[in-house]
Design an enzyme around this catalytic site. Sequence first.
Site, PDB file in Angstrom:
ATOM      1  N   THR A  15       0.822  -1.212   0.000  1.00 30.98           N
ATOM      2  CA  THR A  15       0.000   0.000   0.000  1.00 30.98           C
ATOM      3  C   THR A  15       0.855   1.261   0.000  1.00 30.98           C
ATOM      4  OG1 THR A  15      -1.617  -1.244   1.258  1.00 30.98           O
ATOM      5  CG2 THR A  15      -1.897   1.140   1.200  1.00 30.98           C
ATOM      6  N   VAL A  16       1.798   1.346   0.934  1.00 27.23           N
ATOM      7  CA  VAL A  16       2.589   2.576   1.050  1.00 27.23           C
ATOM      8  C   VAL A  16       3.518   2.729  -0.160  1.00 27.23           C
ATOM      9  CG1 VAL A  16       4.243   3.850   2.459  1.00 27.23           C
ATOM     10  CG2 VAL A  16       2.460   2.499   3.560  1.00 27.23           C
ATOM     11  N   VAL A  35      13.315  20.150  -5.165  1.00 29.75           N
ATOM     12  CA  VAL A  35      14.579  19.464  -4.892  1.00 29.75           C
ATOM     13  C   VAL A  35      15.707  20.051  -5.754  1.00 29.75           C
ATOM     14  CG1 VAL A  35      15.777  17.250  -5.123  1.00 29.75           C
ATOM     15  CG2 VAL A  35      13.496  17.333  -4.106  1.00 29.75           C
ATOM     16  N   VAL A 134       5.455   7.130  12.427  1.00 32.44           N
ATOM     17  CA  VAL A 134       4.525   7.542  13.483  1.00 32.44           C
ATOM     18  C   VAL A 134       3.462   8.458  12.890  1.00 32.44           C
ATOM     19  CG1 VAL A 134       4.253   8.724  15.687  1.00 32.44           C
ATOM     20  CG2 VAL A 134       6.350   7.448  15.222  1.00 32.44           C
ATOM     21  N   ILE A 138       0.936  12.860   9.272  1.00 36.55           N
ATOM     22  CA  ILE A 138       1.024  14.017  10.157  1.00 36.55           C
ATOM     23  C   ILE A 138       2.488  14.341  10.433  1.00 36.55           C
ATOM     24  CG2 ILE A 138       0.375  14.973  12.390  1.00 36.55           C
ATOM     25  CD1 ILE A 138      -1.780  12.798  12.575  1.00 36.55           C
ATOM     26  N   GLU A 192      -7.160  -5.595  11.106  1.00 36.89           N
ATOM     27  CA  GLU A 192      -6.761  -6.833  10.441  1.00 36.89           C
ATOM     28  C   GLU A 192      -7.522  -8.026  11.021  1.00 36.89           C
ATOM     29  OE1 GLU A 192      -2.605  -7.130   9.775  1.00 36.89           O
ATOM     30  OE2 GLU A 192      -2.329  -4.969  10.022  1.00 36.89           O
ATOM     31  N   ASP A 203       0.849  -1.629  18.688  1.00 35.59           N
ATOM     32  CA  ASP A 203       1.139  -0.700  17.590  1.00 35.59           C
ATOM     33  C   ASP A 203       1.394   0.704  18.154  1.00 35.59           C
ATOM     34  OD1 ASP A 203       0.786   0.084  14.534  1.00 35.59           O
ATOM     35  OD2 ASP A 203      -0.443   1.480  15.696  1.00 35.59           O
ATOM     36  N   LYS A 207       5.022   3.247  18.351  1.00 34.26           N
ATOM     37  CA  LYS A 207       5.076   4.662  17.944  1.00 34.26           C
ATOM     38  C   LYS A 207       5.445   5.545  19.134  1.00 34.26           C
ATOM     39  CE  LYS A 207       1.532   3.768  14.449  1.00 34.26           C
ATOM     40  NZ  LYS A 207       0.059   3.716  14.281  1.00 34.26           N
ATOM     41  N   GLY A 304      -2.998   4.979   5.833  1.00 32.30           N
ATOM     42  CA  GLY A 304      -3.544   5.080   4.482  1.00 32.30           C
ATOM     43  C   GLY A 304      -2.450   5.249   3.453  1.00 32.30           C
TER      44      GLY A 304
END
Lengths: 429, 429
Positions: A15-16, A35, A134, A138, A192, A203, A207, A304
Amino acid sequence: MSKNVIGVGLLGMGTVGRGVYRILTENRSGIEQKVGVPVEIKKILVRDTAKNRGVQLEEGVLTADVDEVINNPDIDIVVEVMGGIKPALPYALKALKNGKSLVTANKDMVAEHGKELFEAAEANNSDLLFEASVAGGIPIIRPLKECLAANRIQQVIGIINGTTNYMLTRMSKEGLDFQTALAEAQALGYAEADPSSDVEGYDAARKLAILASIAFNTRVSLNQVYVEGITRITAEDISYAADLNYVVKLLGIAKESEAGVEVHVHPAMLPKTHPLAPVDDVYNAVFVSGDAVGDVMFFGRGAGELPTASAVVADIMSAARSKLKHVPGLYNCTCFDEKPVKSMGLTSTKYYIRLNVDDRPGVLASIAFVLGNNDVSLASVIQKHTTGQAAEIVLVTHRVLEQNLQDALKIIKELSTVNEIANVIRVEE
Amino acid sequence: MSKNVIGVGLLGMGTVGRGVYRILTENRSGIEQKVGVPVEIKKILVRDTAKNRGVQLEEGVLTADVDEVINNPDIDIVVEVMGGIKPALPYALKALKNGKSLVTANKDMVAEHGKELFEAAEANNSDLLFEASVAGGIPIIRPLKECLAANRIQQVIGIINGTTNYMLTRMSKEGLDFQTALAEAQALGYAEADPSSDVEGYDAARKLAILASIAFNTRVSLNQVYVEGITRITAEDISYAADLNYVVKLLGIAKESEAGVEVHVHPAMLPKTHPLAPVDDVYNAVFVSGDAVGDVMFFGRGAGELPTASAVVADIMSAARSKLKHVPGLYNCTCFDEKPVKSMGLTSTKYYIRLNVDDRPGVLASIAFVLGNNDVSLASVIQKHTTGQAAEIVLVTHRVLEQNLQDALKIIKELSTVNEIANVIRVEE
């Protein structure tokens, strides 16, 4: 020699990874402007190069050979988005040893092996960046390391697990019980099939270990974090909380005072007026108090594809700039100190206690007597749901030492008039 | 040659200057650990070197001669905390020309003369940092420039003036009128004797020009910001807003879509469920939406000695690190593009309209007719306070073009049955 392109290699295309690919492709021109040169994905490590990834990939970019990523002279930055410890950790360490900068979204790896990773980054003069580990998209790691660097951080309190926050929101707003809320979260893909890492608090603990290490400039390891999940929270507790003007959240709490550092994850009641209280559903937020800045809060989506990838790509851009300027490692390890972490018994807070007792005179007095004997003083008492022989009592204490409370509860549990200590929930103010 | 100390010179020793001095003194060892060498204040420019500053200063650190700061070879970083344009701007430009890095908290100077300052910084290979110019201690400039760099930013909505937010909170919670709330804010030191910069929206407009410039990578000048203050907001409007499930805030709104960039400051109604809605009192918050990260929010104290100084000292530490590594200018100007700003007539939103009308049949129909003729459709209507011959009507429109609404209002104003258009407030959803 000045480089005219920054090469990126991905370890993983879940996903990421897909989100990282999409952002680097879709926002290519803006990223190049910021950049200074193009940022290009050269290779992506996957298990199955034939599988459809749902994005258009250039011929030959997928590889099943890790060396084509971490040993590739065209790759400046290795992005680890496979998760887990094995083989992510050996790959990451080898990439750093090969002089690659490392960007990772892997909280398990950073929380459990941060020291090795930072040492490898230092030794090889490379960047090690992990904003996405983490609270997803955000900004919190860099703000803590840079924007709030002038402060002594006094506390970090976070809603840093979206799954449990969604469940608690549903339990609070709709009166769902734990199992129904869990089933709903699973149906929506928020939880999950084996939800234990989320609902047991692990989890969040990973973090929090990362946040506390940065906030207090000392390495806090996972096993120093006291952890309690939300499995014992009932709709009834949430309803009592509402009556008391509280909401129930799974909080990661890290504090430093003259008495030491404390780091714990557990459900807690928060006043409805607290800035974290309205943070609902899958949203995350981190509330930070510093001696100069006072209270600040960072809010957004904690997970997400694209939110997490937003943080990963920001780190890639930062690593790219430091590669181009030949100054990697500008913001690596900040764990200068070694501070002990207090045992949970030495922390203090307010407590909510729900008891099932016999409905007869003197029961409350006997409980109050035990609490008083253990230096636990009461702020409020609610007695409800009397059904003939049984009654329910809800107590809220003043701020007391955890050890004193636990000692008192052991005795109360044995009282003949007490049928059950139904729940004990900390109250954070 | 590697430096073994970073020298800092302050221009000004008002509230923020004193805060900077206090943090650099009180958190000296933590700052040295993070930067790598001590950060020392060498000289402070003040008008009166004999005046008591409320902090213990070393003999000889105060000077009335600006050259002892900006021409001082022992000073690497000049910190401008005097405010205003003259003489802050010429001093700042001269400091940059002398190769000093510049840290400033001066929103007026950055908003109005950002281009000159950035050009001087580029030309002299120096850092120009201004985190404290917007929203005090809240990290927002660096998060926008770095942490959210992978995103196309779609909107920035901020509560970026603490004075007016305090006043609106008091009007909302206690039903105070504007004048009473202002007097209270003045008594508490939140508002100045001449409050116009705050209550007319100009302070927020300067901050919004800075935020929009960074968010959209284009220079937005102050005169491109549409500005409306809170002086016409009444307790009655706030009470109607509450009935409609809104709160009233002074918002700085910057948006970019395919249709262009828009930048405006004005009071607006926000749904009570919006993350900005519970931001009360003197707190500030900036809500940012990006194509990858989704919605994020940054919350904290937008003013005050130590919160503002927290941001200034973080910038000093960042400038110190880049001085030590010889890489200043890593994050200077990001205004790559030149994008036009839409006129206000071309923006669209929902509107709240409060009218005093004659209390007779057909009045609402005639108003609705004019609105309809101008493509303004209605979402809701409230009719209240009928007192014999006069009635009050509150309308909320759907999302419509500002120009259409203004055209309709011109005609409605002339209707014989309409006594007054009491207020028109935008509704942001």
